[in-house]
Every structure is written in C-alpha cells, then in structure tokens.
Design a protein around this motif. Structure first.
Motif, PDB file in Angstrom:
ATOM      1  N   PRO A 293       0.810  -1.235   0.000  1.00  0.00           N
ATOM      2  CA  PRO A 293       0.000   0.000   0.000  1.00  0.00           C
ATOM      3  C   PRO A 293       0.836   1.276   0.000  1.00  0.00           C
ATOM      4  N   ASN A 294       1.924   1.305   0.747  1.00  0.00           N
ATOM      5  CA  ASN A 294       2.761   2.503   0.784  1.00  0.00           C
ATOM      6  C   ASN A 294       3.416   2.766  -0.576  1.00  0.00           C
ATOM      7  N   ASN A 295       3.919   1.700  -1.209  1.00  0.00           N
ATOM      8  CA  ASN A 295       4.555   1.879  -2.515  1.00  0.00           C
ATOM      9  C   ASN A 295       3.542   2.261  -3.586  1.00  0.00           C
ATOM     10  N   LEU A 296       2.347   1.674  -3.510  1.00  0.00           N
ATOM     11  CA  LEU A 296       1.304   2.058  -4.458  1.00  0.00           C
ATOM     12  C   LEU A 296       0.886   3.508  -4.263  1.00  0.00           C
ATOM     13  N   LEU A 299       3.479   5.715  -5.913  1.00  0.00           N
ATOM     14  CA  LEU A 299       3.325   5.729  -7.369  1.00  0.00           C
ATOM     15  C   LEU A 299       2.104   6.554  -7.782  1.00  0.00           C
ATOM     16  N   TRP A 300       1.011   6.345  -7.097  1.00  0.00           N
ATOM     17  CA  TRP A 300      -0.205   7.083  -7.431  1.00  0.00           C
ATOM     18  C   TRP A 300      -0.023   8.577  -7.180  1.00  0.00           C
ATOM     19  N   GLY A 301       0.761   8.922  -6.162  1.00  0.00           N
ATOM     20  CA  GLY A 301       1.000  10.332  -5.876  1.00  0.00           C
ATOM     21  C   GLY A 301       1.651  11.048  -7.042  1.00  0.00           C
ATOM     22  N   GLU A 302       2.559  10.368  -7.735  1.00  0.00           N
ATOM     23  CA  GLU A 302       3.200  11.007  -8.878  1.00  0.00           C
ATOM     24  C   GLU A 302       2.281  11.018 -10.091  1.00  0.00           C
ATOM     25  N   ILE A 303       1.508   9.962 -10.286  1.00  0.00           N
ATOM     26  CA  ILE A 303       0.580   9.935 -11.418  1.00  0.00           C
ATOM     27  C   ILE A 303      -0.508  10.995 -11.247  1.00  0.00           C
ATOM     28  N   ALA A 355       5.905  -6.471  -9.052  1.00  0.00           N
ATOM     29  CA  ALA A 355       5.383  -7.045  -7.818  1.00  0.00           C
ATOM     30  C   ALA A 355       6.444  -7.079  -6.727  1.00  0.00           C
ATOM     31  N   VAL A 356       7.669  -7.426  -7.097  1.00  0.00           N
ATOM     32  CA  VAL A 356       8.759  -7.462  -6.119  1.00  0.00           C
ATOM     33  C   VAL A 356       9.076  -6.063  -5.611  1.00  0.00           C
ATOM     34  N   LEU A 357       9.100  -5.092  -6.523  1.00  0.00           N
ATOM     35  CA  LEU A 357       9.390  -3.713  -6.107  1.00  0.00           C
ATOM     36  C   LEU A 357       8.296  -3.169  -5.188  1.00  0.00           C
ATOM     37  N   TYR A 362       9.397   0.152   1.616  1.00  0.00           N
ATOM     38  CA  TYR A 362       9.128   1.456   1.014  1.00  0.00           C
ATOM     39  C   TYR A 362      10.123   2.526   1.461  1.00  0.00           C
ATOM     40  N   ILE A 363      10.822   2.295   2.566  1.00  0.00           N
ATOM     41  CA  ILE A 363      11.845   3.252   3.009  1.00  0.00           C
ATOM     42  C   ILE A 363      13.020   3.256   2.037  1.00  0.00           C
ATOM     43  N   LEU A 364      13.265   2.119   1.403  1.00  0.00           N
ATOM     44  CA  LEU A 364      14.416   1.972   0.523  1.00  0.00           C
ATOM     45  C   LEU A 364      14.085   2.196  -0.948  1.00  0.00           C
ATOM     46  N   VAL A 365      12.804   2.260  -1.306  1.00  0.00           N
ATOM     47  CA  VAL A 365      12.396   2.338  -2.712  1.00  0.00           C
ATOM     48  C   VAL A 365      12.051   3.778  -3.082  1.00  0.00           C
ATOM     49  N   ASP A 366      12.546   4.216  -4.240  1.00  0.00           N
ATOM     50  CA  ASP A 366      12.077   5.476  -4.816  1.00  0.00           C
ATOM     51  C   ASP A 366      11.903   5.283  -6.316  1.00  0.00           C
ATOM     52  N   ALA A 367      11.620   6.357  -7.034  1.00  0.00           N
ATOM     53  CA  ALA A 367      11.218   6.249  -8.436  1.00  0.00           C
ATOM     54  C   ALA A 367      12.290   5.641  -9.327  1.00  0.00           C
ATOM     55  N   ARG A 368      13.564   5.748  -8.967  1.00  0.00           N
ATOM     56  CA  ARG A 368      14.622   5.233  -9.837  1.00  0.00           C
ATOM     57  C   ARG A 368      14.548   3.712  -9.994  1.00  0.00           C
ATOM     58  N   TYR A 369      13.978   3.025  -9.032  1.00  0.00           N
ATOM     59  CA  TYR A 369      13.871   1.575  -9.119  1.00  0.00           C
ATOM     60  C   TYR A 369      12.945   1.151 -10.262  1.00  0.00           C
ATOM     61  N   TYR A 370      12.027   2.018 -10.660  1.00  0.00           N
ATOM     62  CA  TYR A 370      11.078   1.702 -11.714  1.00  0.00           C
ATOM     63  C   TYR A 370      11.577   2.107 -13.100  1.00  0.00           C
ATOM     64  N   LEU A 371      12.794   2.639 -13.200  1.00  0.00           N
ATOM     65  CA  LEU A 371      13.278   3.166 -14.471  1.00  0.00           C
ATOM     66  C   LEU A 371      13.269   2.123 -15.593  1.00  0.00           C
ATOM     67  N   PRO A 372      13.740   0.873 -15.388  1.00  0.00           N
ATOM     68  CA  PRO A 372      13.666  -0.102 -16.483  1.00  0.00           C
ATOM     69  C   PRO A 372      12.236  -0.311 -16.986  1.00  0.00           C
ATOM     70  N   LEU A 373      11.276  -0.356 -16.078  1.00  0.00           N
ATOM     71  CA  LEU A 373       9.881  -0.550 -16.485  1.00  0.00           C
ATOM     72  C   LEU A 373       9.367   0.651 -17.268  1.00  0.00           C
ATOM     73  N   LEU A 374       9.775   1.851 -16.870  1.00  0.00           N
ATOM     74  CA  LEU A 374       9.346   3.056 -17.586  1.00  0.00           C
ATOM     75  C   LEU A 374       9.885   3.056 -19.006  1.00  0.00           C
ATOM     76  N   ILE A 375      11.159   2.701 -19.164  1.00  0.00           N
ATOM     77  CA  ILE A 375      11.754   2.695 -20.506  1.00  0.00           C
ATOM     78  C   ILE A 375      11.113   1.612 -21.366  1.00  0.00           C
ATOM     79  N   LEU A 376      10.866   0.444 -20.796  1.00  0.00           N
ATOM     80  CA  LEU A 376      10.235  -0.634 -21.557  1.00  0.00           C
ATOM     81  C   LEU A 376       8.811  -0.273 -21.970  1.00  0.00           C
TER      82      LEU A 376
END
Length: 572
Positions: A293-296, A299-303, A355-357, A362-376
């Motif tokens: 929920p925190n990670n979602l 993500l939703w906050g930026e969208i 799903a893994v991300l 959530y303390i360790l995750v930020d937007a850069r972790y999603y970069l491969p998915l964004l490019i794909l």
C-alpha cells in the motif's frame, strides 16, 4: 451487357489505379524514413542540451553526495584501475563496497581518458555515453524491423522521459542497468520473431550482465521463458537442452558478482549491504506484503500530481520521473498490443519485477527503481502514436488521431507535472526544466575543499580527519594522504563487523604521530571549525592549529606539539 468500350475503360482504370496505390505506398514509406530520422534528430538535439551540455562545475554534483552510492562506485573504479580489484578505503583499511562492481567496470574507459582532477567526471560521462547509445539502439532496433517512423517516435519519447534524462546525467547506476535490461528485451523479441535461438542466448547474456550492476535486475528472469516458447521442431531432447542452456548463459553472465560475493562474504547470496547495513536483512524487513500500500500510494501520488517528497531524482533533476500524460499514452497503447508468445514472456517479466518492487521496503524504494519498467513501457506507448500518424496520412479518423498526438506532445513536453521538492504548482514542463538544470549555478563545496587541501599541502604525506566522506577523500586526494572520519558520525557506522569511532580515530592519530606523519583536519568552511573542532581526537601534549588558507574557503587544521612552531615551508 458490357460493351468493348466499357471493357477498355475498366482495364484502363485498373491500370491507373494500381500504379497510384503503389505510388501512395512508396510516398508513405519515404515519408516514414524522413519523419523518423527527423524525430531522431530532435531527440538527439534535446539530449545534447539536457544531458551532454551540462557543465558539472556549476553544480553540486561533483560532491558525489548525499548518498554514498556514487562515491563507492567511483572508489571501486579507481581501485580497479590501480590494483585490478574493487574496494573502498577508510583510513588504511581496504574494505568491500555495499554495491556491485558492474558499474565501476563501465567507468574504466572514461577513467583512462579523463586527466587528473577531471577523473571525478567518470561516473557522469559513463551514464551520458550509455544513455546516448541506448537512444541510438532504440531507433536502430525499429529501423531493423523496417519501422523507422515508430523508431523516431520511440526515440523522442525516450529522450524526453524525465526519468531517463535525469539519470543519464547522474552518477548512479540506474541507466546502465536499464540499458542492459532493454537490450535483453530487444534480442528476446528478435529471437522469437525471427526464430533465432542465438539471439535469445544473447538476451540471457545481457540480462545476466545487468545483475552485476543492479541486483534487482534478476527479477526480470521470466523473460527467459522465451526459449521455452520457441517453436519446437525436431527432437524434444534438443528443445530441452536449449531450455537448460539459456539459464546457464544467464548465470554465467551474472557469475562475476556471485563469485565476488562468495570470496568476500562467503556466500553468493550475501552482498555489501549485509556487511554495512545488516539491520533490514537480519530482521527480514526487505520484502513484505504490507509494504505494497505505501509503494502504491507513492506511485499514485506522482501519477495524480500529488506533492513530491525528496528522493534521488531531486538531486539530478526536478524530482519527477514520469508524467500523467506518458502513463495515459501507455494505457492507450495497451489496446493496440497483440497477445503473442513474446508479449506473454515480457509481461510476465515486467509484472514480476513490479510485484517485487511494490513489496520491497518502502523506506528503501524510490522512483529510480522503476526506471527499467518506464523505458520498456515506451514500446507500448509508441503504438497508438504510429497508428495516429498512419491515419492522418491516409485522412482517416482524424479526430481520434489528433487526440493521440495531443497526448504524445504532452508526454514529450512533460506536461502537466511538478518540479522540485514539496511544491504546489502542477503546470511545469519537464522538457523546459531539463534545459535549465544548472540555473541557478551551484558549487561542490566538498570537492572544492579537497582541492584546497591538496593545493596547500601539495604531495606531502599525512593523515587527514574530516566530516567529508573518507572514501571520497581517499579517492581524490594524492595517494600520499590517508583520510578517515573524525569520530563515529559517518555513513559507515551501521556495520556489525567493522567499527570506527572515537577510540579508532585516536588510535589512527597516535599511529601517525609515532610514524612522524603530520596529522590534519579538513572542514569545508571556517564556520564548521567552530562547531566541530571539539569532536577531533585530543592527544596529550598536542593541539590543533588552523593553517593559513588564503586561496580557498576550506578550513585546515594541523596537530602540532604544544608550544612549538610549525616550520613546514609549504604551510608558511
């Protein structure tokens, strides 16, 4: 009944219709090539001004801070160039880094090219180069598939993706790992489309290499299912051997980091994080369903254009990694996606990684972790744009086509979006902000401080204590100096295996005095001296004296005997 004249008219009409259609197709094919190349030139021009033209001396990025990532990457690269093994140095100790060695290896060509103090630019130049190569590779991929128009749209979307140009001008490893993941997807697609197993092997090799840069890339492993869905012709045993060989190639490419972990930490599955920050892994706090929920929400906050918190993207850009218009274009593209063997493997890999991300702490995750998915996701976002271009050229469904192009333009401009930390306005253009990254100019105070120290002390040997990251100082200062923290307040204080606090600082100073080595303290300013000098080790019979530094803002102190005068010519 059809007369001879009518028959002749019909034949003449058919003879004129066929060449007309052929000419139309040829014109459209020619227009595709021309527009595709034009879009690529636009993408390269934007990339030049947003990434390649940056003067890093006008930014604070040369400090390689505030995170230790860039500092340790750079230190490992310098160690590889000097002694052919990666390590970080604190005091006299050579210690393992918490980060894999793949990205430091990529820096080696630039370390060889850049002279002297410019070597600190190696992490940035490496990412700039990889970003440029990825941009060209994306266009070349579509040209190879005889879709130059789609390649031009994809190149422009990639170049203007905020997450892409932000980390292309960074000193972090995200863009290099993402490039290898994207190459893996490209060759997996070509392998299935052209029924060439060697291309799937190459895909597995690229994916394995990416694990040496970012461990998280391993979660794209379901992409290797492409070999199992390869058309089976002939003996089943041959098909089975290929299915077994592909994971072997993947493990072979990923083996350097596994072997290195085994050598240093006695297990291929332990990393530098287990050495330097074991708290999360020891308490099994890295992956849990309750983090989703925190990670979602993040993500939703930026969208939804919510208020942005401070994270890594703020250091190298505005803090925005993608915009709602780009996400909307990608969602539209889902309706144009064909479900085939590759789509099944690619979506399985992406969903597994996502799903893994999402379940990661959530303390360790930020937007850069999603970069491969964004490019794909650009491969999906470009589908409706190409459809709209063909319809506009053919004069069909013009309103729908214009709506798609409006969404495409908004995605390229990065509108609407937020820029900066905790800001209110949502009317920012990320493309415009990208071109004004160095406004207003800043200064790398830690880089300047070590430059002042090296210039004042020249190449004299000695020990220097500082609040500046000791790994950073040991890389940049002349090798005659050894840098260490002032006390236990530093980035490496969480390890259970290695400790450095006041007793260790005092022991290091006393060792230097016994070896007749001068001992110094370095602060970024004189104001820091008044607040932090009390933290310096106190040695009986010695006192800390401020040296005259008329050429810079850094404050330099030397430990001297009580009542004695400093007679060093370089310091007078």
């Amino acid at each position: 009944m059809i007369t001879h004249a009518s028959e002749r008219a019909i034949v003449e009409m058919n003879q004129t219709t066929i060449p007309t259609n052929t000419i139309t197709l040829r014109k459209f094919a020619t227009a595709q090539v021309f527009i595709g190349v034009l879009l690529l030139l636009c993408a390269l021009t934007f990339y030049y001004f947003a990434v390649l033209r940056i003067d890093y001396s006008k930014t604070t990025l040369l400090d390689l801070a505030p995170h230790p990532d860039a500092t340790e990457y750079f230190a490992q690269a310098k160690a590889l160039r000097r002694e052919a093994r990666p390590y970080i140095q604190i005091g006299y100790e050579k210690l393992p880094s918490r980060y894999p060695l793949g990205y430091p290896v990529l820096m080696l060509p630039w370390l060889k090219i850049l002279p002297g103090t410019d070597a600190v630019l190696a992490p940035f130049r490496t990412n700039q180069t990889i970003g440029l190569l990825l941009l060209l590779a994306v266009f070349a991929f579509y040209v190879y598939l005889a879709m130059p128009l789609m390649g031009g749209f994809a190149a422009l979307l990639l170049a203007t993706l905020p997450g892409f140009f932000t980390f292309c001008r960074s000193s972090m490893s995200e863009i290099s790992a993402s490039a290898l993941v994207v190459m893996a997807f490209m060759f997996a697609y070509l392998g299935l489309k052209e029924e060439r197993r060697w291309k799937i092997y190459l895909s597995a090799f690229f994916l394995g290499l990416s694990v040496n840069i970012r461990i998280q890339s391993v979660f794209f492993a379901p992409l290797l299912l492409t070999i199992a869905l390869f058309p089976a012709r002939g003996m089943r045993l041959r098909w089975f051997l290929h299915c077994a060989a592909t994971p072997f190639v993947f493990l072979l490419a990923a083996s350097p980091v596994l072997i290195f972990n085994t050598i240093q930490f006695h297990s291929p599955f332990k990393t530098g994080y287990d050495f330097w920050a074991p708290y999360f892994s020891e308490n099994h706090l890295l992956f849990r369903l309750r983090y989703i929920p925190n990670n979602l929400a993040a993500l939703w906050g930026e969208i939804a254009l919510g208020s942005l918190g401070f994270h890594t993207a703020n250091i190298f850009g505005t803090g925005t990694s993608y915009v709602p218009s780009f996400i909307g274009l990608t969602c539209v593209g889902l309706f144009f996606t064909r479900i085939d063997r590759f789509a099944i493997c690619a979506s399985s890999a992406c969903l597994t990684s996502l799903a893994v991300l999402l379940s990661h702490n959530y303390i360790l995750v930020d937007a850069r972790y999603y970069l491969p998915l964004l490019i794909l996701s650009i491969a999906v976002a470009v589908l409706p744009v190409t459809w709209a271009a063909k319809n506009l050229f053919g004069g069909r469904q013009i309103i729908a086509a214009l709506a798609v192009f409006l969404l495409f333009a908004a995605a390229c401009l990065g509108y609407p979006s937020r820029s900066g930390y905790n800001t209110r306005g949502i009317g920012r253009l990320q493309a415009w902000d990208a071109l004004h990254f160095t406004d207003p100019p800043g200064q790398s105070i830690q880089f300047v401080a070590q430059m002042d120290f090296a210039r004042l002390l020249k190449r004299q040997p000695g020990i220097v204590l500082s609040d500046i990251d000791p790994v950073y100082l040991n890389v940049l200062l002349p090798r005659s100096f050894v840098a260490a923290p002032i006390d236990g307040d530093h980035n490496y204080k969480w390890s259970h295996t290695w400790r450095y606090d006041r007793p260790q600082a005092l022991a290091l100073v006393e060792h230097g005095l016994q070896q007749s080595l001068p001992v110094y303290a370095l602060f970024v300013s004189r104001e820091d001296t008044t607040t932090k000098q009390s933290r310096l080790p106190s040695v009986s019979g010695y006192e800390w004296r401020i040296l005259n530094n008329s050429h810079g803002n850094a404050a330099i102190l030397k430990l001297t005997s009580v009542g004695s005068a400093d007679a060093s010519p370089a310091l007078q």
